[in-house]
Design an enzyme around this catalytic site. Structure first.
Site, PDB file in Angstrom:
ATOM      1  N   GLU A 284      56.601  44.471  41.288  1.00  0.00           N
ATOM      2  CA  GLU A 284      55.958  45.257  42.343  1.00  0.00           C
ATOM      3  C   GLU A 284      55.720  44.406  43.590  1.00  0.00           C
ATOM      4  OE1 GLU A 284      53.637  48.903  40.679  1.00  0.00           O
ATOM      5  OE2 GLU A 284      52.552  47.108  40.107  1.00  0.00           O
TER       6      GLU A 284
ATOM      7  N   CYS B  94      52.685  41.479  50.158  1.00  0.00           N
ATOM      8  CA  CYS B  94      52.279  40.734  48.960  1.00  0.00           C
ATOM      9  C   CYS B  94      53.451  40.772  47.991  1.00  0.00           C
ATOM     10  CB  CYS B  94      51.040  41.397  48.360  1.00  0.00           C
ATOM     11  SG  CYS B  94      50.547  40.697  46.775  1.00  0.00           S
TER      12      CYS B  94
ATOM     13  N   CYS C 272      53.570  37.553  33.644  1.00  0.00           N
ATOM     14  CA  CYS C 272      52.790  36.330  33.887  1.00  0.00           C
ATOM     15  C   CYS C 272      52.348  35.748  32.553  1.00  0.00           C
ATOM     16  CB  CYS C 272      51.568  36.667  34.746  1.00  0.00           C
ATOM     17  SG  CYS C 272      50.643  35.216  35.283  1.00  0.00           S
TER      18      CYS C 272
ATOM     19  N   CYS D 192      44.896  35.714  32.561  1.00  0.00           N
ATOM     20  CA  CYS D 192      43.544  35.936  33.098  1.00  0.00           C
ATOM     21  C   CYS D 192      43.042  37.295  32.589  1.00  0.00           C
ATOM     22  CB  CYS D 192      43.546  35.916  34.621  1.00  0.00           C
ATOM     23  SG  CYS D 192      44.063  34.324  35.296  1.00  0.00           S
TER      24      CYS D 192
ATOM     25  N   CYS E 100      43.061  40.599  34.849  1.00  0.00           N
ATOM     26  CA  CYS E 100      44.250  40.887  35.657  1.00  0.00           C
ATOM     27  C   CYS E 100      45.282  41.689  34.855  1.00  0.00           C
ATOM     28  CB  CYS E 100      44.855  39.563  36.117  1.00  0.00           C
ATOM     29  SG  CYS E 100      46.316  39.756  37.148  1.00  0.00           S
TER      30      CYS E 100
ATOM     31  N   GLY F  98      52.599  37.270  38.693  1.00  0.00           N
ATOM     32  CA  GLY F  98      53.095  35.925  38.386  1.00  0.00           C
ATOM     33  C   GLY F  98      52.280  34.822  39.017  1.00  0.00           C
TER      34      GLY F  98
ATOM     35  N   CYS G 139      44.445  43.734  44.405  1.00  0.00           N
ATOM     36  CA  CYS G 139      44.546  42.461  43.681  1.00  0.00           C
ATOM     37  C   CYS G 139      44.411  42.675  42.179  1.00  0.00           C
ATOM     38  CB  CYS G 139      43.417  41.523  44.086  1.00  0.00           C
ATOM     39  SG  CYS G 139      43.541  40.944  45.748  1.00  0.00           S
TER      40      CYS G 139
HETATM   41  N1  SAH Z   1      48.636  33.863  39.871  1.00  0.00           N
HETATM   42  C1  SAH Z   1      48.055  33.737  41.164  1.00  0.00           C
HETATM   43  C2  SAH Z   1      48.249  34.996  42.022  1.00  0.00           C
HETATM   44  C3  SAH Z   1      47.649  36.193  41.395  1.00  0.00           C
HETATM   45  S1  SAH Z   1      46.884  37.522  42.150  1.00  0.00           S
HETATM   46  C4  SAH Z   1      46.580  33.434  41.031  1.00  0.00           C
HETATM   47  O1  SAH Z   1      46.060  33.498  39.928  1.00  0.00           O
HETATM   48  O2  SAH Z   1      45.962  33.108  42.035  1.00  0.00           O
HETATM   49  C5  SAH Z   1      45.912  37.156  43.457  1.00  0.00           C
HETATM   50  C6  SAH Z   1      44.413  37.184  43.201  1.00  0.00           C
HETATM   51  O3  SAH Z   1      43.928  38.396  42.580  1.00  0.00           O
HETATM   52  C7  SAH Z   1      43.983  36.044  42.291  1.00  0.00           C
HETATM   53  O4  SAH Z   1      42.862  35.423  42.845  1.00  0.00           O
HETATM   54  C8  SAH Z   1      43.602  36.764  41.030  1.00  0.00           C
HETATM   55  O5  SAH Z   1      42.734  36.024  40.216  1.00  0.00           O
HETATM   56  C9  SAH Z   1      42.966  38.023  41.599  1.00  0.00           C
HETATM   57  N2  SAH Z   1      42.789  39.104  40.626  1.00  0.00           N
HETATM   58  C10 SAH Z   1      43.425  39.314  39.465  1.00  0.00           C
HETATM   59  N3  SAH Z   1      42.952  40.421  38.859  1.00  0.00           N
HETATM   60  C11 SAH Z   1      42.003  40.932  39.660  1.00  0.00           C
HETATM   61  C12 SAH Z   1      41.163  42.077  39.611  1.00  0.00           C
HETATM   62  N4  SAH Z   1      41.221  42.932  38.586  1.00  0.00           N
HETATM   63  N5  SAH Z   1      40.306  42.284  40.626  1.00  0.00           N
HETATM   64  C13 SAH Z   1      40.251  41.438  41.676  1.00  0.00           C
HETATM   65  N6  SAH Z   1      41.027  40.349  41.795  1.00  0.00           N
HETATM   66  C14 SAH Z   1      41.890  40.088  40.806  1.00  0.00           C
END
Ligand code: SAH
Length: 357
Positions: A104, A117, A124, A128, A131, A171, A344
């Site tokens: 996406e 973005c 991934c 986390c 996420c 990712g 995000c």
């Molecule tokens: N892998 C990278 C990029 C991922 S996404 C990273 O971890 O930074 C970009 C941001 O969105 C990251 O800060 C991630 O932690 C955050 N993120 C992931 N899930 C989320 C959610 N449910 N709500 C808000 N932010 C989130």
């Protein structure tokens, strides 16, 4: 013809021409007995004029176009699905890759221009807990051409030019390090798109050795680090990467990065009720970051249907105030595209596929 491999995916197949630097293309064309300047013409057809069919490269002889088709492929992306937000101008694309996988990409509308973005991997590995991108697991890294094509195809489809690129989709960019570096070099190449890396943000969950490596590249990009908790026990619960690289090591790497590059770091912090937004969390976070050349970007945690994480209304703003009183400057990130699951942490490699079968 010698092959320049970007990954094992390509071996035995035609060379992925969009992943090649100008000098690599020059070398390959010279090896085919062609003049060096042809490489620049082809490079500009691809990266400036965005022509993805050798037959449309009209100042290249028919004979050379045939040889190009025999030796090279143009790694295209296909729009499988497109969703437009009804609350802001966010557009989310589900792209099908040439091997049938999906990623996406999100086009966002800010007052200063359009920003995109992009995803860096199919799925991934980082796991986390809040996420969506990790839920369906990891499949493979994206090639430099697939990173670029998310921009090129989206710009073409939407009829816009983006002024900023964020590596915050599906990712972990630093887990696909060499392809991401090659992509950044291609994106900023003066003979190609020529986008200044000042307009690029790379977000990482905190793969410490790669932060040191990235510092050495001395790029002008903005590094964003997903912190999400100032406490090792809590951070390890929600971000498994913390078990390998804990907060102390991460912050040390960030300090090093700032001192080597002279660039400010952004810390991302998804505010989650009952997890990381207490007065004690604010105090610990302030103690951790005090004196650093950094900025804190708070994100009200976005909904992921398989998970129960929440931010109460005003929770992120209240946490920002707590930090402000402790001398730490924090802003709350605007949520874009939440009605189309484009915010995000809401992107997935299997998004919306169930209802397309
Ligand atoms: N892998 C990278 C990029 C991922 S996404 C990273 O971890 O930074 C970009 C941001 O969105 C990251 O800060 C991630 O932690 C955050 N993120 C992931 N899930 C989320 C959610 N449910 N709500 C808000 N932010 C989130």
């Amino acid at each position: 013809m010698s092959k320049i491999n970007n990954s094992d995916n390509n071996s035995g197949e035609k060379q992925d021409i969009l992943s090649l630097s100008l000098s690599e293309l020059q070398e390959l064309l010279e090896g085919m007995g062609e003049k060096k300047f042809r490489a620049k013409q082809i490079f500009q057809w691809l990266h400036v004029r965005r022509v993805f069919d050798f037959d449309e490269m009209t100042d290249i002889s028919v004979q050379l176009r045939c040889r190009l088709k025999e030796n090279f492929c143009i790694n295209g992306l296909f729009v499988q699905k497109k969703l437009e937000s009804s609350i802001d101008n966010t557009v989310k694309y589900l792209y099908r890759l040439s091997d049938g996988n999906f990623v996406e990409t999100v086009l966002m509308d800010y007052s200063f221009g359009r920003s995109i973005c992009i995803s860096t991997q199919v799925g991934c590995k980082m796991g986390c807990g809040f996420c969506a991108s990790a839920i369906a697991g990891f499949v493979r890294n994206l090639e430099p051409s697939e990173l670029l094509m998310q921009i090129y195809q989206t710009e073409r489809d939407a009829g816009v030019r983006v002024s900023g690129v964020v590596l915050m989709g599906i990712g972990e960019p630093l887990d696909n390090y060499s392809n991401v570096m090659k992509f950044l070099r291609l994106l900023s190449d003066k003979d190609g798109s020529g986008l200044s890396l000042r307009h690029v943000t790379l977000s990482t969950c905190g793969i410490v050795p790669r932060i040191y490596e990235l510092a050495q590249e001395k790029l002008q990009l903005t590094l964003a680090v997903s912190l999400h908790s100032p406490d090792n026990v809590r951070r390890s619960e929600i971000m498994p990467v913390n078990r390998a690289y804990n907060i102390e090591r991460l912050i040390e790497a960030c300090r090093h990065y700032i001192s080597v590059t002279g660039r400010r770091i952004t810390f991302e912090y998804a505010v989650i009720d009952g997890v990381n937004s207490s007065a004690e969390d604010a105090k610990k976070l302030a103690d951790l970051l005090r004196g650093m050349n950094c900025h804190v970007n708070l994100i009200p945690v976005n909904r992921v249907k398989e998970r129960s994480y929440r931010t109460s209304s005003g929770g992120a703003a209240a946490f920002a105030q707590k930090l402000g009183r402790l001398g730490i400057n924090a802003t709350v990130r605007r949520t874009l595209g939440s009605d189309i699951e484009a915010a995000c942490g809401q992107l997935r490699r299997d998004a919306g596929l169930a209802d397309m079968q």
